[in-house]
Structures are given as C-alpha cells and as structure tokens.
Design a protein around this motif. Structure first.
Motif, mmCIF file in Angstrom:
data_model
loop_
_atom_site.group_PDB
_atom_site.id
_atom_site.type_symbol
_atom_site.label_atom_id
_atom_site.label_comp_id
_atom_site.label_asym_id
_atom_site.label_seq_id
_atom_site.Cartn_x
_atom_site.Cartn_y
_atom_site.Cartn_z
ATOM 1 N N ARG A 1 0.610 -0.934 -41.032
ATOM 2 C CA ARG A 1 -0.472 -0.786 -40.050
ATOM 3 C C ARG A 1 -0.101 0.242 -38.976
ATOM 4 O O ARG A 1 -0.955 1.053 -38.568
ATOM 5 N N GLN A 2 1.123 0.216 -38.527
ATOM 6 C CA GLN A 2 1.537 1.194 -37.508
ATOM 7 C C GLN A 2 1.505 2.615 -38.063
ATOM 8 O O GLN A 2 1.080 3.551 -37.376
ATOM 9 N N ARG B 1 -4.150 8.184 -38.804
ATOM 10 C CA ARG B 1 -5.563 8.323 -38.417
ATOM 11 C C ARG B 1 -5.702 9.099 -37.116
ATOM 12 O O ARG B 1 -6.654 9.878 -36.931
ATOM 13 N N ASP B 2 -4.770 8.911 -36.173
ATOM 14 C CA ASP B 2 -4.858 9.573 -34.878
ATOM 15 C C ASP B 2 -4.160 10.929 -34.847
ATOM 16 O O ASP B 2 -4.096 11.554 -33.778
ATOM 17 N N VAL C 1 -6.134 -0.311 -39.927
ATOM 18 C CA VAL C 1 -5.735 -0.150 -38.531
ATOM 19 C C VAL C 1 -6.393 -1.218 -37.656
ATOM 20 O O VAL C 1 -5.788 -1.702 -36.690
ATOM 21 N N LEU D 1 -4.562 -4.346 -37.110
ATOM 22 C CA LEU D 1 -3.445 -4.253 -36.162
ATOM 23 C C LEU D 1 -3.881 -4.703 -34.773
ATOM 24 O O LEU D 1 -3.138 -5.356 -34.047
ATOM 25 N N ARG D 2 -5.099 -4.374 -34.371
ATOM 26 C CA ARG D 2 -5.605 -4.761 -33.049
ATOM 27 C C ARG D 2 -5.792 -6.278 -32.966
ATOM 28 O O ARG D 2 -5.568 -6.895 -31.941
ATOM 29 N N MET E 1 -9.067 2.957 -44.218
ATOM 30 C CA MET E 1 -8.067 3.228 -43.181
ATOM 31 C C MET E 1 -8.438 2.519 -41.878
ATOM 32 O O MET E 1 -7.579 1.941 -41.194
ATOM 33 N N ASP E 2 -9.721 2.526 -41.544
ATOM 34 C CA ASP E 2 -10.149 1.843 -40.323
ATOM 35 C C ASP E 2 -9.933 0.340 -40.410
ATOM 36 O O ASP E 2 -9.550 -0.310 -39.420
ATOM 37 N N ALA F 1 -0.400 3.658 -40.513
ATOM 38 C CA ALA F 1 -1.809 4.013 -40.708
ATOM 39 C C ALA F 1 -2.455 4.473 -39.403
ATOM 40 O O ALA F 1 -3.269 5.413 -39.382
ATOM 41 N N LYS F 2 -2.096 3.854 -38.297
ATOM 42 C CA LYS F 2 -2.637 4.275 -37.003
ATOM 43 C C LYS F 2 -2.152 5.685 -36.642
ATOM 44 O O LYS F 2 -2.933 6.504 -36.117
#
Length: 529
Positions: free
Chosen positions: A480-481, A487-488, A524, A527-528, A520-521, A483-484
């Motif tokens: 997850r980290q 994406r960013d 991620v 993770l939130r 991908m969204d 992937a973030k």
C-alpha cells in the motif's frame, strides 16, 4: 710576308702545344692521381688485413687449444646437494662421471642436451627403510645436469622425498590405495544392504503373524537403516513448482547451490539492518535532505549509464553511514552521497568512472582528496562490509518464481527506486521491498486495473510464498505504501525517477495507465482506512 707566315706558323704550333698541355692537364694528371691513391690505399689495406687475419688466426688457435685443454680436464659443474643418493653411501661414491672431450665435445655441455639425472635402478620402498640399488656403470653413462636445471629438479626431488617419507606403502601402494578403498566400501555397502534385506524379510514375516503390533516396527527399521537422501523437489509441498529443475545444464545459474545462497542472503540482511527513524540523532541532516540527495544520485546514475545494483548499493551505503555517524554536517552531505556512489561503482561496475568525473559532477564543490578521505571514513563506519543484499537480488529470484514478463520486472524496479527515496520505507528489508513491489505489479498487470477490487491473494501463489518466505498478508501494508508513492509520483517535487522511467529504455513504465486506474485507488484507499 715570310715573317708573317712564320709568325702564323709559330702561333699555330703554340696553340697546338697549348691544347696538348691542356689535354694533359685534363687527362694525364687525373689518371696519375687515381692510380697513386688506389695503389697506396690498396697496399695499406692489404697489409692491415693480412696482419689482422694473422692475429685472428693465432688467437683462434690459442682459444681452440685452451678449449680442448679445458674440456679434457673439466669436471661437470653440478650442484650435488640436491642429487638423490643411496642411503648409507657418501656423495662422492656415486657421482656421475664427466663427459670426455672426444666423446661428446662441446655439445655434451649444451643446455639442449642436458637431461635431468634419473635413477635407472630398481627401487624397493618399505614403510621404514628405503633401499636403492644402483650400478656405477649406468650412472657413469648418464649425462650430467647443468646448474640452470638444478632448481626445478630440487623442487621435484623435494616432492618425491615428501611422498616417500609418508608411512604408506610407497608409490605403487599410493596408486592402488583408492581402488582398494573403493572395493572395501562397495563390499561394506553390499553387506549392509544384505543385512537390511534380511531384517526387512524377517520383519515382514513377523508382521504377518502379528500385524497390529509389528507394523510400526517395519517402518522404523526401514527408515532407520536405509539412507535418507531425498531430493529437494520431494521435500516441497504440493502445489509448489521447482523453478530450478531446468537449470542443471546451465552452470552459471548454480541450481544446486542457489537455495543455500539465498538462505545466506536472508541471514545477512538480518545482520545489517537499517533501523526505523535512523536519522533521529542527526542535528543538521533531515529526511528531506536525504530524499533530495538520493534523487540527485539517481540523476547522476542515469547520466553515467550505471547498473541498477550500483544505485541501490549507494543508497544502502548512505543509510548505513548516516545511521552510525550522527554528527554529519549539512555541507558534507553531498560529499557523502557522491562518495557512496563512487564506492558502489567500484564494487558493481565493470568499468567504473574515474574520480575526476565525480569531482566534475559536483561542479568542483569537492576535490578528489576530499572524496578519498570521505571514502576512508565511510569504510570505517560500515566496517568495510559491502555484503548487504540489495532488493534487485531478491527481485530476480521472485520474478523467476512468478514466471513474470519483462513489464512485470520493469515495473517492480520502478517501485523499488521510488521506495528508496522514501524515508519511512528505509527500515524495511530488501527482500520485503522486492516482494511487495512484485506483488503490486502482478496485481496491476495481471488483474483488471479498471475495477476497484483491492487486493487479491490469488496473484501471490504458493510457489511465491515458498521462495519469498512472505505471505500475502505480510506484504499488504508495504504494498500500500509503494502504491501511494507510484500514484503520487507525477505530482511529487522530486521527479528524477519518474522522468527516468518515462523513457523507452524502461518501457515507459511511468506512463502506464494501470498506475492511475481504479484498482490503484482502491489499494491506496485501504491505506487510509
């Protein structure tokens, strides 16, 4: 008229005489000079040549006489301290006779005709005593060995003496010993097999009589006596593929040792960890400075066309140094980075750049002497140990276990380099970073990137679990980290890695639509939560 005619005749005679005199001057004097010079030079040269020839002939005769006298009275100039002599005899008794002048002449003393002295006698070697029978006539006919060959013969003689000094059965016994040992081993094995067969048959007979009691004894006897040599594939569980089965003919892949090698790599990464929040004790260096430094090193790495291992090793050296040296100044942080890359190139590259290139890449901020001094400090801080494994080492193994394509491998490398810039991910092991990166690339490329389904464990097969030693549940938070970060990446301030993977050399991985899809969204977004 008569006077005029006489005068004219006189003038004619004078002119003729003058012409004759000029002809004599042009012809006769030149001939005389040439004949005189030629005669003088020829006579002198002949006289000198005769004297020199006579002198040379006399010297040659005297040399020949001296040589023949020397050959008649000469003795062989051989070092006798290395010669093999019989025990209980003196060295003067069995010395080889020198060659005579009439037998061999000068050719007997030439190096091309020199032969190592060998003992033609029959040797009988016993465990304690050594008896050598040699005839003096045979030794007398053997040609002598020159001083130039004595060193080689001395080495061979010392080896022979060492072999003979062993309390074994001699040369013939040494050659026959392995055969005898092999025969004994085969006989012992045959006897053991016969005994095992007898015990098994007896156990079977007893089992038929009392099957409920003796059935377990049959199993214990067979398992305890028979050799337990099981192949690696038989030890694996069901559903796990042997990825090294077809690599036995390729010696480079070392299929017999590859599992032991990776066992060692897993041990080493545990011995050399990067602790969580390893920059906590630094006074001037922050995690943002570290990110800027690694992003700049990635640009230099691309400019120098270096290997992937070089960049990852440089990052590992920087983190290990900053973890130990807590008083690193801000002005020397770039020097630490460029020196770490300099060390990594010498360790990984076949043709590393010169130190002047690293001075140039820093815009002459640091000198070559400063880079060498920082190199010594870094080696002292990390204890001269560069054996920490890298994520790319594990990624290659995992990609093979997953049967991944080139795009899976390229995308996983992109994720690994993005994770190297992030400070919070420096504490993870290299094997965890590699496994999580491949886990994410398998999800994005093999699954439906348009559907927000989140994680699916079916991409992480039992074969991957066996070879990576990580389950899908263990890899989810790390994935997850990563992937973030992926994406960013287009909106990040440090875009060296993102711009690098937009090129065709890296298959334009950074521009793939899978990195911005609903899958991908969803990954991620978990993770939130």
């Amino acid at each position: 008229m008569v006077g005029t005619t006489l005068k004219m005749r006189g003038d004619e005679n004078a002119s003729e005489n003058f012409k004759q005199v000029q002809l004599k001057k042009l012809t006769v004097p030149s001939q005389e000079v040439t004949t005189k010079r030629a005669a003088l030079g020829d006579l002198q040269n002949r006289g000198l040549n005769r004297a020199i020839a006579a002198k040379d002939a006399a010297q040659k005769d005297s040399k020949d006489l001296k040589l023949t006298d020397a050959l008649r009275n000469a003795k062989a100039r051989v070092d006798t301290h290395w010669k093999k002599t019989a025990l209980g005899t003196s060295t003067n008794g069995n010395t080889a006779a020198p060659p005579k002048a009439n037998e061999g002449g000068v050719s007997a003393f030439l190096r091309s005709n020199s032969v190592r002295t060998r003992v033609p006698a029959k040797t009988t070697v016993e465990p304690v005593k050594i008896t050598v029978k040699a005839s003096s006539n045979e030794n007398a006919n053997e040609p002598a060995l020159k001083r130039e060959d004595s060193n080689l013969s001395k080495k061979s003689l010392t080896k022979l003496r060492a072999a003979l000094a062993k309390p074994v059965m001699g040369v013939s016994g040494i050659r026959r010993e392995p055969v005898a040992v092999a025969r004994k081993e085969t006989e012992i094995k045959a006897k053991e097999i016969l005994e095992v067969k007898k015990e098994v048959t007896e156990a079977k007979k007893e089992a038929t009589r009392m099957p409920l009691i003796k059935a377990s004894s049959v199993v214990t006897t067979t398992t305890s006596t028979l050799p337990t040599t099981m192949s690696l594939s038989s030890k694996r569980l069901a559903g796990i593929e042997d990825i090294d089965a077809n690599d036995k003919e390729n010696l480079v892949l070392v299929s017999e040792y590859v599992n032991d090698i990776y066992d060692y790599l897993y041990q080493v990464e545990l011995q050399q960890p990067i602790h969580k929040d390893h920059l906590a004790g630094q006074k001037e260096v922050s995690h943002k400075m570290r990110a800027v430094l690694i992003d700049w090193i990635n640009e230099v790495h691309l400019q120098f066309h270096l290997a992937a291992e070089t960049f990852q090793l440089a990052v590992a050296i920087i983190d290990r140094y900053l973890q130990v040296v807590k008083d690193t100044k801000r002005t020397y942080l770039q020097l630490v980075g460029v020196t770490a890359l300099f060390i990594a190139t010498k360790y990984e590259e076949l043709f590393p750049p010169a130190i002047g290139d690293f001075v140039f890449i820093t815009d002459d901020t640091y000198t070559a002497r400063q880079i060498r001094q920082m190199e010594l400090q870094i080696f002292k801080a990390i204890d001269c140990n560069l054996s920490r494994p890298l994520p790319i080492h594990f990624l290659r193994r995992y990609s093979k276990a997953a049967g991944a394509e080139d795009e899976h491998h390229a995308m996983s490398k992109y994720f690994i380099e993005l994770a190297s810039v992030e400070y919070d991910m420096a504490c993870y092991r290299p094997s965890e970073i590699a496994a999580a990166s491949l886990f994410l690339s398998l999800h994005l490329l093999n699954g439906n990137y348009r559907a927000g389904t989140g994680f699916n464990d079916r991409h992480w097969t039992p074969t991957l679990t066996y070879y990576s030693r990580y389950s899908a549940a263990h890899l989810r938070p790390i994935t997850r980290q990563i992937a973030k970060l992926a994406r960013d990446a287009p909106q990040a301030k440090l875009k060296a890695i993102y711009s690098k993977y937009q090129g065709s050399k890296f298959q334009k991985i950074a521009l793939r639509t899978e990195l911005t899809g609903a899958l991908m969204d969803s990954i991620v977004g978990s993770l939130r939560k």
